[in-house]
Enzyme design. Structure first.
Site, short mmCIF file in Angstrom:
data_model
loop_
_atom_site.label_atom_id
_atom_site.label_comp_id
_atom_site.label_asym_id
_atom_site.label_seq_id
_atom_site.Cartn_x
_atom_site.Cartn_y
_atom_site.Cartn_z
N ASP A 21 0.81 -1.06 0.06
CA ASP A 21 -0.07 -0.02 -0.02
C ASP A 21 0.82 1.00 -0.02
O ASP A 21 1.39 1.81 1.17
CB ASP A 21 -1.02 -0.02 1.43
CG ASP A 21 -1.77 1.34 1.48
OD1 ASP A 21 -1.61 1.86 0.52
OD2 ASP A 21 -2.18 1.41 2.50
N ASN A 23 0.11 4.56 -0.70
CA ASN A 23 -0.61 5.65 -0.27
C ASN A 23 -0.99 5.58 1.11
O ASN A 23 -1.76 6.63 1.32
CB ASN A 23 -1.21 6.37 -1.34
CG ASN A 23 -2.37 5.42 -1.70
OD1 ASN A 23 -2.55 4.26 -1.05
ND2 ASN A 23 -3.32 5.75 -2.47
N ASP A 25 -3.33 4.42 2.43
CA ASP A 25 -5.13 4.35 2.57
C ASP A 25 -5.61 3.04 3.02
O ASP A 25 -6.95 2.97 2.91
CB ASP A 25 -5.58 4.90 1.29
CG ASP A 25 -5.71 3.75 0.30
OD1 ASP A 25 -4.75 2.64 0.39
OD2 ASP A 25 -5.93 4.10 -0.88
N ASP A 29 -1.93 -1.28 -3.93
CA ASP A 29 -1.98 -0.64 -5.01
C ASP A 29 -0.89 -0.67 -6.03
O ASP A 29 0.04 -1.12 -5.44
CB ASP A 29 -2.25 0.93 -4.69
CG ASP A 29 -0.98 1.48 -4.05
OD1 ASP A 29 0.03 1.16 -4.20
OD2 ASP A 29 -1.46 2.03 -2.91
N ASP A 98 -6.02 -11.47 -14.63
CA ASP A 98 -6.95 -12.41 -14.23
C ASP A 98 -8.32 -12.04 -15.09
O ASP A 98 -8.43 -10.88 -15.42
CB ASP A 98 -7.49 -12.31 -12.81
CG ASP A 98 -7.82 -13.51 -12.14
OD1 ASP A 98 -8.56 -14.27 -12.76
OD2 ASP A 98 -7.25 -13.65 -10.87
N ASP A 203 -11.14 -17.36 -14.78
CA ASP A 203 -11.90 -17.69 -13.70
C ASP A 203 -12.98 -18.80 -14.11
O ASP A 203 -13.46 -18.51 -14.97
CB ASP A 203 -12.34 -16.39 -13.17
CG ASP A 203 -13.03 -16.67 -11.56
OD1 ASP A 203 -12.21 -16.74 -10.84
OD2 ASP A 203 -14.10 -16.67 -11.44
N GLU A 258 -8.56 -21.74 -14.69
CA GLU A 258 -9.27 -22.32 -13.37
C GLU A 258 -10.58 -23.03 -13.39
O GLU A 258 -11.47 -22.14 -14.07
CB GLU A 258 -9.27 -21.21 -12.29
CG GLU A 258 -9.54 -21.49 -11.08
CD GLU A 258 -10.68 -20.99 -10.33
OE1 GLU A 258 -10.91 -21.27 -9.04
OE2 GLU A 258 -11.54 -20.62 -11.02
N HIS A 331 -5.16 -17.34 -3.74
CA HIS A 331 -5.92 -16.51 -2.72
C HIS A 331 -7.20 -17.37 -2.44
O HIS A 331 -7.93 -16.80 -1.76
CB HIS A 331 -6.20 -15.49 -3.73
CG HIS A 331 -7.08 -15.58 -4.72
ND1 HIS A 331 -6.89 -16.38 -5.94
CD2 HIS A 331 -8.43 -15.43 -5.18
CE1 HIS A 331 -7.72 -16.63 -6.82
NE2 HIS A 331 -8.66 -15.98 -6.54
N ASP A 332 -7.38 -18.57 -2.70
CA ASP A 332 -8.45 -19.46 -2.44
C ASP A 332 -8.20 -20.38 -1.29
O ASP A 332 -9.02 -21.16 -0.87
CB ASP A 332 -9.13 -19.76 -3.71
CG ASP A 332 -9.96 -18.96 -4.58
OD1 ASP A 332 -10.24 -17.91 -4.03
OD2 ASP A 332 -9.97 -19.14 -5.62
C1 NOJ Z 1 -12.71 -18.52 -8.47
C2 NOJ Z 1 -11.71 -17.27 -7.87
O1 NOJ Z 1 -10.44 -17.87 -7.62
C3 NOJ Z 1 -12.41 -17.15 -6.52
O2 NOJ Z 1 -11.73 -16.26 -5.70
C4 NOJ Z 1 -13.80 -16.49 -6.82
O3 NOJ Z 1 -14.31 -16.16 -5.49
C5 NOJ Z 1 -14.56 -17.31 -7.77
N1 NOJ Z 1 -13.84 -17.94 -8.62
C6 NOJ Z 1 -15.88 -16.66 -8.36
O4 NOJ Z 1 -15.36 -15.61 -9.41
#
Ligand code: NOJ
Length: 563
Positions: A21, A23, A25, A29, A98, A203, A258, A331-332
Site C-alpha cells: 500500500d 499511499n 490508505d 495498489d 485475471d 476464472d 481455473e 488466494h482461495d
Molecule cells: C474463483 C476465484 O479464484 C475465486 O476467488 C472467486 O471467488 C470465484 N472464482 C468466483 O469468481
C-alpha cells in the site's frame, strides 16, 4: 506466432489488495507493486499473475467486475497500469491478467441495462428465467445451488423473473449462448493483449456453457445441485476454440484456466495442444488431501497417498500432448505450511522448502503465491468478524443455521478460510509489517509478521526465499526439470514422496519426507551415485544402502548417462 514461452515460465501471483500500500490508505495498489518488482524478479520468477485490478464493487473482492476495460481507483489509474506493464517488461517479466468472464458484477452497465426494460437487448446477456408458481409461492426456475451456498437464482425485484448466479448474488452469470456476449469478451481479450499483456487466467472457465433448457437436478448426493448441468457443459470446447481463434492465438499469449471440479477426461481435452483451447489448467486435486470431498472447511487427517496421486496423475496424463501447472497456494487457499499435518511450529523452514521441492520439480509451470516464498503462515483470527471473505460468512451462517455451536463452526471456517492468504504481505517487523505506514488495513494484519517477514527471511541463514531462488534456477534451466517424463516410485509409502524426471541423458530423482521423524529409504540402485543438486539440509545421512531423511527433508539428485 506462439513461441510457447510459458513452458519454462515460473509465475508469481499477486493479490493486489494486500501486496503493498504505497499511499497509506489501507488498500494495496499498483504503485506499491511497482516498488517491489525487483524483489519478485530476484526470486527467479518470469511472469506475474495479477488477481483482478479492474473496477469492482468488491462483493467478491475483485472477482465481480463492473468494467473490464478500466482499473479500480483504489489500485490506481490506467496510466499506472501502463507503467506497471512497462516496468514488468523492462525486467523481462510477463504479465498475466485475471479474466472473470463467467459472470459480471450486477453493477456492470450490461446488467443494469438488462434490468431497465424487458425489451432491452442486454437481457439476453444474462440467464434470466421465469420462476415457478407453487400455490401462492414463487419458486426459482430450478433447484440449482450456488457455489457459495443457497439457491443459484435471485429474483429480480417484485417481478416473476430470476437471474442465475453461480457464485455471489452480486455476480450474475453471462449467457455464453449469445454471440454478442462472446464478441464482447473477445474484444476485451484483444484490448488487453493489444496493450501488451502476455496472457490470462480464466476464472471458473468450465462453467461458461450450461445445459439448456434449464431443468431440476434430480441426482442424489451431488456436491452441488445443478453441477451436472453447469460444469463442463456441452459447448465448452467450441467456446474455448472460438476465444483461441479470435483472440488468444493472434498474440504470443499464454492462458491458464481455473476450473470447478472438471471431469478428468474433459480437463485433458481443454489442454490438449491439438485442440487449440487453453495452454494449461490448474490442477488442485492434491490440495484436497486434507479435506472431505473437496469441501475446504471440513478437515480430515492428511492423506499423503491422495496428495501424491493428485499431484502426479496430471503430469503423466498430460505428458505427451499437453502442458501442466504446479500449485501449492493461491488466494482461495490457506497457507501450505499450515496444512498436510505439518508441524509448522518446529519445522516451518524444512516443510516450506520440502513442499516447494516436491511440487515444483514436477512436470509443469510453478505458480507461487505471494508470501509463500518466505513460508508465511495462517492468521490466528479470533472471530468471524475479522474475516472479510463473503464465503467464510456464508458457510459460517449456514452451519449456525443448522444449530452448530459458534466455536465449532468458527473452527471449521478457520481451518479452510480464504482469508488466510488475503491478509497484508509482511515486509518487515515495523507497524503493519510495512505493508503501509500505519493506516488501518482493509483486512486485519497477521500478527505473525513480527517474527515472519521478508526482511528477516532474507537476513536469515535459513532463508526460504534463498532456497526458492536455488530451486527455481534449477527448474528453469535443467532440461529434465522442464521437459522430463515423471515416474513415481513407492506410491504406497505413507511418509515419502519420490519420483524421477527423465529427459534424454539426464535423470533427476526427487524425494521428500512428509514426516516430522527421520525416515529410512532405500534409493533405487541407478541413482545411488547421483549428484545431490538440491537439499534442504546441509547433509545427507546414509546407513548402508539406506539414506536417512530427516524431518521434512527433501532433495534432488541428478545422474547423466554417458553415451
Ligand atoms: C474463483 C476465484 O479464484 C475465486 O476467488 C472467486 O471467488 C470465484 N472464482 C468466483 O469468481
Amino acid at each position: 506466432m506462439k513461441t510457447q514461452w510459458y513452458k519454462n515460465a515460473v509465475v508469481y501471483q499477486i493479490y493486489p489488495f494486500s501486496f503493498m500500500d504505497s499511499n497509506n490508505d489501507g488498500w494495496g495498489d499498483i504503485e506499491g507493486i511497482i516498488s517491489k518488482l525487483d524483489y519478485i524478479k530476484d526470486l527467479g520468477v518470469t511472469a506475474i499473475w495479477f488477481s483482478p485490478l479492474y473496477k469492482s464493487p468488491d462483493y467478491d473482492y475483485g472477482y465481480d467486475i463492473s468494467d473490464y476495460r478500466d482499473i479500480d481507483e483504489k489500485f490506481g489509474t490506467m496510466a499506472d497500469f501502463d507503467r506497471l506493464l512497462d516496468e514488468c517488461h523492462k525486467r523481462d517479466l510477463k504479465v498475466i491478467m485475471d479474466m472473470v468472464i463467467n459472470h459480471t458484477s450486477i453493477e456492470h452497465p450490461w446488467f443494469k441495462k438488462a434490468l431497465e426494460s424487458p425489451d432491452s437487448p442486454y437481457r439476453d446477456y444474462y440467464i434470466i428465467r421465469k420462476g415457478r408458481r407453487k400455490g401462492n409461492k414463487l419458486l426459482p426456475p430450478s433447484n440449482w445451488d450456488s457455489s457459495f451456498t443457497g439457491s443459484a437464482w435471485e429474483r429480480i425485484g417484485e417481478t416473476d423473473e430470476f437471474y442465475l448466479h453461480l457464485f455471489c448474488v452480486e455476480q450474475a452469470d453471462l449467457n455464453w449462448e449469445n454471440p454478442a456476449v462472446r464478441k464482447k469478451i473477445i474484444d476485451i481479450l484483444n484490448f488487453w493483449m493489444d496493450k501488451g499483456v502476455d496472457g490470462f487466467r480464466f476464472d471458473v472457465f468450465n462453467m461458461f456453457s450450461k445445459v439448456y433448457p434449464i431443468q431440476d437436478d434430480h441426482q442424489r448426493n451431488t456436491f452441488q445441485k445443478g453441477a451436472q448441468y453447469y460444469v463442463d457443459g456441452p459447448r465448452m470446447h467450441e467456446f474455448l476454440q472460438e476465444l483461441n481463434e479470435k483472440a488468444l492465438s493472434l498474440h504470443d499469449s499464454y492462458t491458464v484456466g481455473e476450473s470447478f471440479r472438471p471431469s478428468e477426461k474433459e480437463a485433458h481435452e481443454y489442454v490438449k495442444e491439438e485442440n487449440h483451447e487453453l495452454d494449461t489448467i490448474f490442477n488442485f486435486a492434491h490440495l484436497d488431501s486434507d479435506n472431505i470431498g473437496g469441501k475446504k472447511f471440513f478437515w480430515k487427517p492428511f492423506d499423503l497417498l491422495q496428495f501424491k496421486k493428485g499431484l502426479i496423475k496430471p503430469q503423466t496424463d498430460y505428458y505427451k500432448d499437453a502442458w501442466n501447472t504446479l500449485v501449492l497456494e493461491n488466494h482461495d487457499n490457506p497457507r501450505c505450511v499450515n496444512r498436510f499435518s505439518i508441524d509448522t511450529e518446529h519445522y516451518r523452514y524444512e516443510a516450506a522448502t520440502m513442499l516447494a521441492t516436491i511440487t515444483y520439480m514436477g512436470f509443469g509451470i510453478p505458480f507461487i503465491y505471494m508470501g509463500q516464498e518466505i513460508g508465511f503462515v495462517n492468521t490466528d483470527f479470533s472471530s468471524i468478524d475479522e474475516m472479510k471473505d463473503p464465503v467464510s460468512h456464508f458457510v459460517y451462517d449456514l452451519m449456525r443455521s443448522y444449530g452448530m455451536p459458534e466455536k465449532l463452526a468458527f473452527n471449521f471456517i478457520k481451518y479452510g478460510a480464504r482469508d488466510h492468504s488475503r491478509v497484508p504481505m509482511p515486509w518487515d517487523d515495523s507497524v503493519n509489517g510495512s505493508f503501509n505506514r500505519g493506516h488501518e488495513t482493509w483486512q486485519c494484519v497477521n500478527q505473525a509478521y513480527q517474527d515472519i517477514n521478508v526482511k528477516k527471511d532474507l537476513n536469515s541463514n535459513r532463508s526460504i526465499y534463498r532456497y526458492y531462488q536455488k530451486l527455481l534456477a534449477i527448474k528453469k534451466t535443467n532440461k529434465a526439470a522442464i521437459y522430463g517424463k515423471t515416474r513415481e516410485f513407492d506410491h504406497g509409502n505413507k511418509k515419502i514422496i519420490a519420483y524421477s524426471r527423465e529427459y534424454e541423458n539426464t535423470t533427476l530423482f526427487v524425494i521428500g519426507n512428509f514426516s516430522k521423524k527421520s525416515v529410512k529409504y532405500v534409493l533405487p540402485e541407478w541413482i545411488r551415485h547421483g549428484e545431490i543438486i538440491l537439499n534442504n539440509y546441509d547433509e545427507l545421512k546414509k546407513d548402508g544402502v539406506n539414506i536417512v531423511l530427516k524431518p521434512y527433508q527433501a532433495m534432488v539428485l541428478e545422474i547423466n548417462k554417458v553415451d
